[in-house]
Design a protein around this motif. Sequence first.
Motif, PDB file in Angstrom:
ATOM      1  N   LEU A 131       0.828  -1.213   0.000  1.00 39.11           N
ATOM      2  CA  LEU A 131       0.000   0.000   0.000  1.00 39.11           C
ATOM      3  C   LEU A 131       0.858   1.257   0.000  1.00 39.11           C
ATOM      4  CD1 LEU A 131      -2.840  -1.060   2.467  1.00 39.11           C
ATOM      5  CD2 LEU A 131      -2.968  -0.869  -0.010  1.00 39.11           C
ATOM      6  N   GLN A 132       1.946   1.264   0.765  1.00 37.60           N
ATOM      7  CA  GLN A 132       2.827   2.429   0.754  1.00 37.60           C
ATOM      8  C   GLN A 132       3.450   2.636  -0.622  1.00 37.60           C
ATOM      9  OE1 GLN A 132       5.607   1.947   4.008  1.00 37.60           O
ATOM     10  NE2 GLN A 132       4.210   2.894   5.469  1.00 37.60           N
ATOM     11  N   GLY A 133       3.858   1.555  -1.266  1.00 37.49           N
ATOM     12  CA  GLY A 133       4.394   1.674  -2.612  1.00 37.49           C
ATOM     13  C   GLY A 133       3.360   2.210  -3.589  1.00 37.49           C
ATOM     14  N   THR A 134       2.122   1.736  -3.478  1.00 37.30           N
ATOM     15  CA  THR A 134       1.044   2.221  -4.343  1.00 37.30           C
ATOM     16  C   THR A 134       0.775   3.695  -4.095  1.00 37.30           C
ATOM     17  OG1 THR A 134       0.028   0.015  -4.310  1.00 37.30           O
ATOM     18  CG2 THR A 134      -1.350   1.850  -5.013  1.00 37.30           C
ATOM     19  N   ILE A 135       0.713   4.095  -2.824  1.00 34.99           N
ATOM     20  CA  ILE A 135       0.494   5.502  -2.486  1.00 34.99           C
ATOM     21  C   ILE A 135       1.608   6.371  -3.049  1.00 34.99           C
ATOM     22  CG2 ILE A 135       0.464   7.141  -0.554  1.00 34.99           C
ATOM     23  CD1 ILE A 135      -0.997   4.922   1.060  1.00 34.99           C
ATOM     24  N   LEU A 136       2.847   5.913  -2.972  1.00 36.87           N
ATOM     25  CA  LEU A 136       3.971   6.712  -3.465  1.00 36.87           C
ATOM     26  C   LEU A 136       3.946   6.836  -4.986  1.00 36.87           C
ATOM     27  CD1 LEU A 136       6.753   5.405  -1.072  1.00 36.87           C
ATOM     28  CD2 LEU A 136       5.907   7.763  -1.211  1.00 36.87           C
ATOM     29  N   VAL A 137       3.617   5.772  -5.691  1.00 38.90           N
ATOM     30  CA  VAL A 137       3.523   5.861  -7.157  1.00 38.90           C
ATOM     31  C   VAL A 137       2.432   6.855  -7.555  1.00 38.90           C
ATOM     32  CG1 VAL A 137       2.893   4.584  -9.243  1.00 38.90           C
ATOM     33  CG2 VAL A 137       4.441   3.555  -7.580  1.00 38.90           C
ATOM     34  N   VAL A 138       1.264   6.742  -6.935  1.00 37.94           N
ATOM     35  CA  VAL A 138       0.179   7.674  -7.217  1.00 37.94           C
ATOM     36  C   VAL A 138       0.580   9.099  -6.837  1.00 37.94           C
ATOM     37  CG1 VAL A 138      -2.158   8.333  -6.513  1.00 37.94           C
ATOM     38  CG2 VAL A 138      -1.649   5.949  -7.053  1.00 37.94           C
ATOM     39  N   SER A 139       1.289   9.258  -5.724  1.00 37.09           N
ATOM     40  CA  SER A 139       1.667  10.588  -5.244  1.00 37.09           C
ATOM     41  C   SER A 139       2.701  11.250  -6.150  1.00 37.09           C
ATOM     42  CB  SER A 139       2.205  10.494  -3.813  1.00 37.09           C
ATOM     43  OG  SER A 139       1.223  10.013  -2.934  1.00 37.09           O
ATOM     44  N   ILE A 140       3.625  10.467  -6.692  1.00 34.07           N
ATOM     45  CA  ILE A 140       4.600  11.039  -7.636  1.00 34.07           C
ATOM     46  C   ILE A 140       3.870  11.623  -8.845  1.00 34.07           C
ATOM     47  CG2 ILE A 140       6.445  10.448  -9.268  1.00 34.07           C
ATOM     48  CD1 ILE A 140       7.415   8.388  -7.155  1.00 34.07           C
ATOM     49  N   LEU A 141       2.930  10.874  -9.378  1.00 37.62           N
ATOM     50  CA  LEU A 141       2.154  11.369 -10.518  1.00 37.62           C
ATOM     51  C   LEU A 141       1.293  12.564 -10.118  1.00 37.62           C
ATOM     52  CD1 LEU A 141       1.063   7.892 -11.938  1.00 37.62           C
ATOM     53  CD2 LEU A 141       2.778   9.435 -12.910  1.00 37.62           C
ATOM     54  N   ALA A 142       0.687  12.505  -8.928  1.00 35.40           N
ATOM     55  CA  ALA A 142      -0.150  13.615  -8.464  1.00 35.40           C
ATOM     56  C   ALA A 142       0.668  14.875  -8.254  1.00 35.40           C
ATOM     57  CB  ALA A 142      -0.867  13.223  -7.170  1.00 35.40           C
ATOM     58  N   THR A 166      -8.280  16.790  -6.496  1.00 37.65           N
ATOM     59  CA  THR A 166      -9.353  15.800  -6.572  1.00 37.65           C
ATOM     60  C   THR A 166      -8.814  14.437  -6.974  1.00 37.65           C
ATOM     61  OG1 THR A 166     -10.960  17.504  -7.175  1.00 37.65           O
ATOM     62  CG2 THR A 166     -11.551  15.246  -7.657  1.00 37.65           C
ATOM     63  N   GLY A 167      -7.966  14.404  -8.012  1.00 33.19           N
ATOM     64  CA  GLY A 167      -7.398  13.140  -8.455  1.00 33.19           C
ATOM     65  C   GLY A 167      -6.559  12.485  -7.373  1.00 33.19           C
ATOM     66  N   PHE A 168      -5.733  13.297  -6.706  1.00 37.27           N
ATOM     67  CA  PHE A 168      -4.897  12.788  -5.619  1.00 37.27           C
ATOM     68  C   PHE A 168      -5.743  12.247  -4.479  1.00 37.27           C
ATOM     69  CE2 PHE A 168      -2.733  14.094  -1.558  1.00 37.27           C
ATOM     70  CZ  PHE A 168      -1.825  13.058  -1.530  1.00 37.27           C
ATOM     71  N   MET A 169      -6.771  13.007  -4.126  1.00 38.90           N
ATOM     72  CA  MET A 169      -7.624  12.625  -3.006  1.00 38.90           C
ATOM     73  C   MET A 169      -8.444  11.372  -3.338  1.00 38.90           C
ATOM     74  SD  MET A 169     -10.049  15.337  -1.024  1.00 38.90           S
ATOM     75  CE  MET A 169     -10.810  15.785  -2.575  1.00 38.90           C
ATOM     76  N   ALA A 170      -8.987  11.319  -4.546  1.00 34.09           N
ATOM     77  CA  ALA A 170      -9.820  10.186  -4.943  1.00 34.09           C
ATOM     78  C   ALA A 170      -9.018   8.892  -4.979  1.00 34.09           C
ATOM     79  CB  ALA A 170     -10.441  10.450  -6.311  1.00 34.09           C
ATOM     80  N   ALA A 171      -7.746   8.981  -5.343  1.00 34.01           N
ATOM     81  CA  ALA A 171      -6.922   7.778  -5.461  1.00 34.01           C
ATOM     82  C   ALA A 171      -6.242   7.429  -4.144  1.00 34.01           C
ATOM     83  CB  ALA A 171      -5.887   7.977  -6.563  1.00 34.01           C
ATOM     84  N   ALA A 172      -5.389   8.328  -3.657  1.00 32.93           N
ATOM     85  CA  ALA A 172      -4.525   8.006  -2.519  1.00 32.93           C
ATOM     86  C   ALA A 172      -5.303   7.858  -1.209  1.00 32.93           C
ATOM     87  CB  ALA A 172      -3.438   9.070  -2.370  1.00 32.93           C
ATOM     88  N   THR A 173      -6.287   8.726  -0.977  1.00 33.86           N
ATOM     89  CA  THR A 173      -7.040   8.642   0.282  1.00 33.86           C
ATOM     90  C   THR A 173      -7.807   7.334   0.373  1.00 33.86           C
ATOM     91  OG1 THR A 173      -7.275  11.056   0.306  1.00 33.86           O
ATOM     92  CG2 THR A 173      -8.711   9.798   1.762  1.00 33.86           C
ATOM     93  N   LYS A 174      -8.394   6.906  -0.740  1.00 27.65           N
ATOM     94  CA  LYS A 174      -9.136   5.645  -0.722  1.00 27.65           C
ATOM     95  C   LYS A 174      -8.193   4.472  -0.467  1.00 27.65           C
ATOM     96  CE  LYS A 174     -12.472   5.554  -3.676  1.00 27.65           C
ATOM     97  NZ  LYS A 174     -13.596   5.913  -2.810  1.00 27.65           N
ATOM     98  N   ILE A 175      -6.995   4.512  -1.062  1.00 32.07           N
ATOM     99  CA  ILE A 175      -6.017   3.449  -0.856  1.00 32.07           C
ATOM    100  C   ILE A 175      -5.672   3.324   0.627  1.00 32.07           C
ATOM    101  CG2 ILE A 175      -3.626   2.742  -1.309  1.00 32.07           C
ATOM    102  CD1 ILE A 175      -3.937   4.148  -4.069  1.00 32.07           C
ATOM    103  N   ALA A 176      -5.359   4.465   1.262  1.00 32.23           N
ATOM    104  CA  ALA A 176      -4.946   4.442   2.670  1.00 32.23           C
ATOM    105  C   ALA A 176      -6.097   4.041   3.578  1.00 32.23           C
ATOM    106  CB  ALA A 176      -4.400   5.810   3.063  1.00 32.23           C
ATOM    107  N   ALA A 177      -7.297   4.568   3.331  1.00 33.84           N
ATOM    108  CA  ALA A 177      -8.432   4.278   4.209  1.00 33.84           C
ATOM    109  C   ALA A 177      -8.858   2.815   4.110  1.00 33.84           C
ATOM    110  CB  ALA A 177      -9.605   5.197   3.859  1.00 33.84           C
ATOM    111  N   VAL A 178      -8.848   2.264   2.903  1.00 37.55           N
ATOM    112  CA  VAL A 178      -9.176   0.845   2.753  1.00 37.55           C
ATOM    113  C   VAL A 178      -8.134  -0.015   3.463  1.00 37.55           C
ATOM    114  CG1 VAL A 178      -9.353  -1.050   1.094  1.00 37.55           C
ATOM    115  CG2 VAL A 178     -10.483   1.125   0.622  1.00 37.55           C
ATOM    116  N   GLY A 179      -6.854   0.386   3.353  1.00 38.06           N
ATOM    117  CA  GLY A 179      -5.804  -0.354   4.049  1.00 38.06           C
ATOM    118  C   GLY A 179      -5.989  -0.338   5.556  1.00 38.06           C
ATOM    119  N   ALA A 180      -6.366   0.829   6.104  1.00 37.64           N
ATOM    120  CA  ALA A 180      -6.595   0.930   7.548  1.00 37.64           C
ATOM    121  C   ALA A 180      -7.786   0.073   7.975  1.00 37.64           C
ATOM    122  CB  ALA A 180      -6.815   2.390   7.933  1.00 37.64           C
TER     123      ALA A 180
END
Length: 536
Positions: free
Chosen positions: A87-98, A295-309
């Motif tokens: 999940l951290q790797g996924t968040i970082l890939v999305v965050s680099i693009l964001a 919006t794109g960052f929030m829609a992608a990364a926030t959902k990833i982290a919240a689902v992981g939690a």
Amino acid sequence: MSSLLAASMPAPSIEYAKLSPMLIVFGVAVVGVLVEAFAPRHHRYAIQVPLGLAGLVAALVAVLRLSGTKATVMVGAVAIDGVTLFLQGTILVVSILALLFMAERGAQPRPQVRSGPGTWSVAAAAVGGGVDAFTPQASAVPGSAGEIAAVRAGIATTEVFPLAMLAIGGLMLFPASNDLLTMFVALEVLSLPLYLLCGLARRKRLLSQEASLKYFLLGAFSSAFFLYGVALLYGQAGTVKLGGIADAITQHPQNSTLALLGVGLLAVGLLFKIGAVPFQSWVPDVYQGAPSSVTGFMAAATKIAAVGALLRVLQIAVPGLRDDWRPVLAAIAIATMVIGAIMAITQTDVKRMLAYSSVAHAGFILTGLAAANAAGTSAILFYLLAYGLGTLGAFAVVSLVRDAEGDEATAMSQWAGLGRRSPWLATIFALFLLSFAGLPLTGGFVAKFAVFQAAASGDAAYLVIVGVISSAIAAFFYIRVIVLMFFTDPPADAPTVASPFLTTTVVAFTAGATVLLGIVPQMLLDLSDRASTFVR
């Protein structure tokens, strides 16, 4: 007395190497704040963007170096395991693009400044001969003389970069939290910067500020539920550690009323961040009002982290209550899929349509959670990666379609005939929509197939049936947009299509990843399968 107390308390051990991905991100955020405080204004953009990108890449390298690690650190407060690292790797890939998306200062239409009573947007030439997506002076009243002067001076709001880095650090800590207090701190660290970022749009300032205020008020309300749930679970178990809560429930299974109430309240805060029904009311308004990059960052990364939690809480803290929370989670998944798909049909704004699409996808993800098995965990990890990249790419496409005044052309009627004027952009957007619909040879198809397969193996075939029906409903409004773009005549005031370098790069990368995940997904499916392990 104090010396005896100090002697009885173990000194915390800080494993810096295992915490290095999060420490790098938080360290870069702090440096970014110092840059804002001391660097000359005209040098800040040139410092913040490379600094942020370098920090995220370094953090991603640190995550890869930790591959295979299974340990708890910070006196058991943080878990480093397969799920955390994936999940951290996924968040970082999305965050680099964001971050590249947020950093866009490329050539876009150069509108004139507008002012006066009821003004909803102010625009002017900014850095690099283009238009900045963020307001130059957030504290100024929309349309005021102070804001117009800041626009004309070409001031760039570079505070967005340290704010984004702080949010990313919180997002990385959220699914890694192994006790509820750490999870609450991570929730607040990721949320507060997002509340601010949502209100910083250069255009449609009042709509952006309304989105920020609504997100803040409802987010604070959901955080209160989360904290009350923490208190009840502590009352049940006498500890906030997830493993300790599980042990307490196992020892006294007949007396778990407080635990059930606590999990319910805890889920309110987590389901709010995921955007699941009935906590989805903020999603369309906030997604529409926030800058598209946020919006794109929030829609992608926030959902990833919240689902992981939520996944960690359900699998580690309360597996003994599975028979109680599975039916409730299944009901929420059904409501989320159906309501998200039906509400998306009624939308006439592209960003609001994508917002309700995001709600429907939250239901598909919850289907994997309701499976409550290892296959569900693996499927969710893959789904979050495919969904995150596709969602960020879709909002990047939306930001490129502009009307004559330079505003984003989000009214669906304005997208008529887009395929004739910009075939490449319309084709890529159609690719994202088909992936969201779950058509074969896209990442979305593989992701949906994986979660449905997991649900079927977990004796939840009824969720698969509802999911397929919801996907069919969703396909209707996705295909409607594709027909509008390729088979409808363009309006007289047809919008223009910008092609700034950074945003175009994000669109191209996410489109390529969506195709690759649909054609050759096996490597990442195997990786998500190996990563679906927890440590207590």
